[in-house]
Design a protein around this motif. Structure first.
Motif, PDB file in Angstrom:
ATOM      1  N   LEU A 147       0.873  -1.209  -0.108  1.00 18.55           N
ATOM      2  CA  LEU A 147      -0.194   0.091   0.175  1.00 18.55           C
ATOM      3  C   LEU A 147       1.001   1.327  -0.018  1.00 18.55           C
ATOM      4  CD1 LEU A 147      -2.731   1.474   0.449  1.00 18.55           C
ATOM      5  CD2 LEU A 147      -2.290   1.254   2.863  1.00 18.55           C
ATOM      6  N   CYS A 148       0.625   2.193  -0.864  1.00 19.83           N
ATOM      7  CA  CYS A 148       1.434   3.376  -0.932  1.00 19.83           C
ATOM      8  C   CYS A 148       0.330   4.495  -0.584  1.00 19.83           C
ATOM      9  CB  CYS A 148       1.959   3.857  -2.604  1.00 19.83           C
ATOM     10  SG  CYS A 148       3.215   2.483  -3.046  1.00 19.83           S
ATOM     11  N   VAL A 149       0.670   4.911   0.631  1.00 19.14           N
ATOM     12  CA  VAL A 149      -0.079   5.894   1.194  1.00 19.14           C
ATOM     13  C   VAL A 149       0.124   7.428   0.778  1.00 19.14           C
ATOM     14  CG1 VAL A 149      -1.329   7.078   3.322  1.00 19.14           C
ATOM     15  CG2 VAL A 149      -0.364   4.479   3.245  1.00 19.14           C
ATOM     16  N   THR A 168       0.424  -3.871  -6.068  1.00 19.09           N
ATOM     17  CA  THR A 168       0.307  -2.359  -5.250  1.00 19.09           C
ATOM     18  C   THR A 168      -0.954  -1.630  -5.358  1.00 19.09           C
ATOM     19  OG1 THR A 168       2.865  -2.082  -5.591  1.00 19.09           O
ATOM     20  CG2 THR A 168       1.705  -0.180  -5.218  1.00 19.09           C
ATOM     21  N   HIS A 210      -3.401  -5.413   3.287  1.00 21.56           N
ATOM     22  CA  HIS A 210      -1.926  -5.143   2.635  1.00 21.56           C
ATOM     23  C   HIS A 210      -1.042  -5.708   3.589  1.00 21.56           C
ATOM     24  CE1 HIS A 210      -4.257  -2.381   0.091  1.00 21.56           C
ATOM     25  NE2 HIS A 210      -3.350  -2.799  -0.913  1.00 21.56           N
ATOM     26  N   ALA A 213       3.202  -1.404   3.819  1.00 14.16           N
ATOM     27  CA  ALA A 213       2.980   0.056   3.689  1.00 14.16           C
ATOM     28  C   ALA A 213       3.943   1.018   3.623  1.00 14.16           C
ATOM     29  CB  ALA A 213       1.678   0.588   4.502  1.00 14.16           C
ATOM     30  N   THR A 215       4.943   5.306   3.219  1.00 17.26           N
ATOM     31  CA  THR A 215       4.441   6.752   2.904  1.00 17.26           C
ATOM     32  C   THR A 215       5.424   7.448   3.202  1.00 17.26           C
ATOM     33  OG1 THR A 215       2.659   8.105   3.763  1.00 17.26           O
ATOM     34  CG2 THR A 215       3.831   6.797   5.540  1.00 17.26           C
ATOM     35  N   ALA A 231      -1.821   4.217   7.201  1.00 20.23           N
ATOM     36  CA  ALA A 231      -0.920   2.782   6.516  1.00 20.23           C
ATOM     37  C   ALA A 231      -1.213   1.946   7.673  1.00 20.23           C
ATOM     38  CB  ALA A 231       0.521   3.449   6.536  1.00 20.23           C
ATOM     39  N   GLY A 234      -4.188   0.125   7.008  1.00 23.22           N
ATOM     40  CA  GLY A 234      -4.240  -0.781   5.506  1.00 23.22           C
ATOM     41  C   GLY A 234      -3.501  -2.108   5.541  1.00 23.22           C
ATOM     42  N   VAL A 243       5.315  -0.615   8.409  1.00 19.93           N
ATOM     43  CA  VAL A 243       5.057   0.660   7.800  1.00 19.93           C
ATOM     44  C   VAL A 243       6.512   1.194   7.468  1.00 19.93           C
ATOM     45  CG1 VAL A 243       4.144   2.914   7.928  1.00 19.93           C
ATOM     46  CG2 VAL A 243       2.751   0.812   8.910  1.00 19.93           C
TER      47      VAL A 243
END
Length: 497
Positions: A147-149, A168, A210, A213, A215, A231, A234, A243
């Motif tokens: 996950l790209c926050v 992704t 996910h 993550a 960010t 994040a 997620g 994260v």
């Protein structure tokens, strides 16, 4: 114990507030050839203010906006005594991925320009490739979901190029970025899906579950706290997920860094590792055009803390613009009594129609309102104007009036199948059109539901079987899978209408 061959008497000149190691690195760059101030900042991770002080301290030559140290500067002994440099965890892998760096350089150059109000600063192509390499070196990636926050840096595309087996998901408030990532991922054949989200209002339901993550948030305490909290939400399993956070404060602002670390502490996160100056940027010279890379491990108390604190972090997350820590404007309630609303949505003053039920914006977007609503009045706080389309789609009232803090244009293209719109300065009146039975109206009328299901049902009413309709949706609109209409980026909504 001193190492053989070092000269303890060779010390770099003192520059107020600048670490001697960074002074040494800057002198080495200046001795090697002509450098701009931006190159010195990025090459040393020293704040621009420190570099400017150094250039006033040492006898440099200048040509336009470039500087260098002449051979007669007498610094050979100092430069020979090169201090140790922190190890780059993936620097040795980068040469084998020169093609990916070149591709990312082109992608970054063609990407939509950053928005100051969203604190956008582009990472260098080497940085985003090294992020992808770090993920592969540190974690087991085959079959994993990332996950790209927020992803103005295009980390999702770098990960897809280097680890094509990773799926992704990108969540971002900037529809331009989402459209660009979708288009480029399709050209490259990458498994990347995009979701629109204003993180102040919540994380999209399809952006959960996910494994990892990453960010690079606004560098305010609330900005870091909010993006990291989302994040965490997620992650499929906070016990095994991680994260990755890019954050930099610069050498001159340790108090700000402490506030950010306190925000992370409130989320009960363990800092497994911090890699200094891992991330480099085109800009952000006040913090040395650099940021550290944090590897954060959730504990059993992290997810409850993230859910409980996300709203508080959402107060003011940016350093510029209407949603910055300095902004104080609020929507003007204006003429609302004549609407006679059944519900007030958003942060309305207590003295405005005190007997009318109130609903938080996040709740309004999260699920359909249980009671029947004929007229709704909605207040959007500063900086939430991009949520206007989604807020109106989430509303099933006959008449809606939306108030903002700035003049807005009519979002007519996407909303035309549902509403007749009239923009009046800082508010918009929306009158619901009669049902038309079209595909666009069917989908937009079910904004809280899965887009694929609504599309399938529309096709079955045209004579297809459920199986045929499901296959047709998967063929022509695979991007609808698991997403609600409210999560779809603007370019997807436009393709429906």
């Amino acid at each position: 114990m001193d190492e053989p061959g070092t000269d303890d008497s060779a010390a770099p000149p003192a520059v107020d507030g600048m670490d001697p190691v960074r002074v040494h690195a800057a002198l080495a760059l200046l001795t090697d050839g002509w450098r701009t101030r931006a190159e010195l900042v990025r090459g040393t991770a020293a704040p621009r203010r420190s570099i400017e002080a150094l250039l006033r301290t040492v006898p440099v030559e200048r040509s336009g906006d470039r500087y260098r140290l002449p051979p007669t500067a007498g610094l050979s002994a100092l430069l020979a005594a090169h201090p140790s440099v922190p190890a780059d965890p993936v620097g040795h892998l980068l040469p084998a991925h020169a093609a990916a760096v070149e591709r990312l350089a082109d992608l970054i150059a063609r990407a939509p320009r950053g928005r100051r109000a969203l604190d956008h600063v582009s990472a260098t192509p080497e940085t985003v490739v090294r992020r992808a390499l770090f993920l592969g070196a540190r974690f087991w990636l085959p079959g994993s979901h990332l996950l790209c926050v927020g992803d103005h840096d295009l980390t999702s595309l770098a990960v897809g190029l280097i680890h094509p087996h990773v799926r992704t998901t990108v969540v971002d408030i900037d529809d331009r970025i989402l459209a660009y990532i979708d288009a480029e991922a399709a050209k490259l054949g990458l498994d990347v899906r995009t979701r629109w989200a204003d993180l102040r209002l919540g994380l999209p339901p399809s952006a959960r579950d996910h494994d990892l993550a990453i960010t690079d948030p606004p560098y305010t305490p609330d900005g870091v706290g909010l993006f990291v909290a989302r994040a965490v939400e997620g992650l499929r399993d906070p016990a095994t997920g991680r994260v990755l956070l890019a954050y930099g404060a610069g050498d001159l602002t340790p108090a700000l860094a402490l506030k950010v670390q306190n925000a992370l502490s409130e989320l009960n996160l363990l800092s497994e590792a911090i890699y200094p100056d891992f991330n480099r940027y085109f800009g952000a010279e006040a913090i040395g055009s650099a940021a550290d890379l944090y590897v954060l491990r959730p504990t059993t108390k992290t997810l409850p803390a993230a859910v409980a604190r996300a709203d508080r972090f959402a107060a003011a997350i940016y350093t510029h613009g209407p949603q910055s820590i300095e902004a104080t404007a609020a929507p003007d309630p204006g003429p609302v009594a004549d609407l006679d609303p059944d519900v007030l949505v958003g942060p309305w003053p207590k003295d405005v129609l005190p007997n009318v039920p109130r609903v938080r914006l996040a709740t309004w977007l999260g699920k359909p309102y249980a009671a029947t609503v004929r007229r709704a009045a909605i207040a959007l706080p500063p900086g939430l104007e991009p949520a206007l389309v989604r807020v109106l789609l989430a509303t099933r009232a006959e008449r809606v009036r939306v108030f903002t803090t700035a003049d807005i244009a009519e979002p007519a293209e996407i909303l035309a199948p549902v509403y007749e719109l009239t923009a009046r300065g800082t508010h918009v009146d929306a009158v619901r059109r009669a049902p038309s039975g079209t595909l666009a109206r069917t989908l937009l009328d079910r904004a809280h539901g899965k887009a694929a299901n609504a599309w399938r049902d529309a096709l079955t009413r045209q004579g297809l079987t459920k199986r045929e309709a499901r296959g047709e949706v998967a063929r022509i609109a695979p991007w609808t899978q698991d997403a609600t209409v409210l999560e779809l980026p603007a370019h997807r909504l436009k393709s429906i209408t």
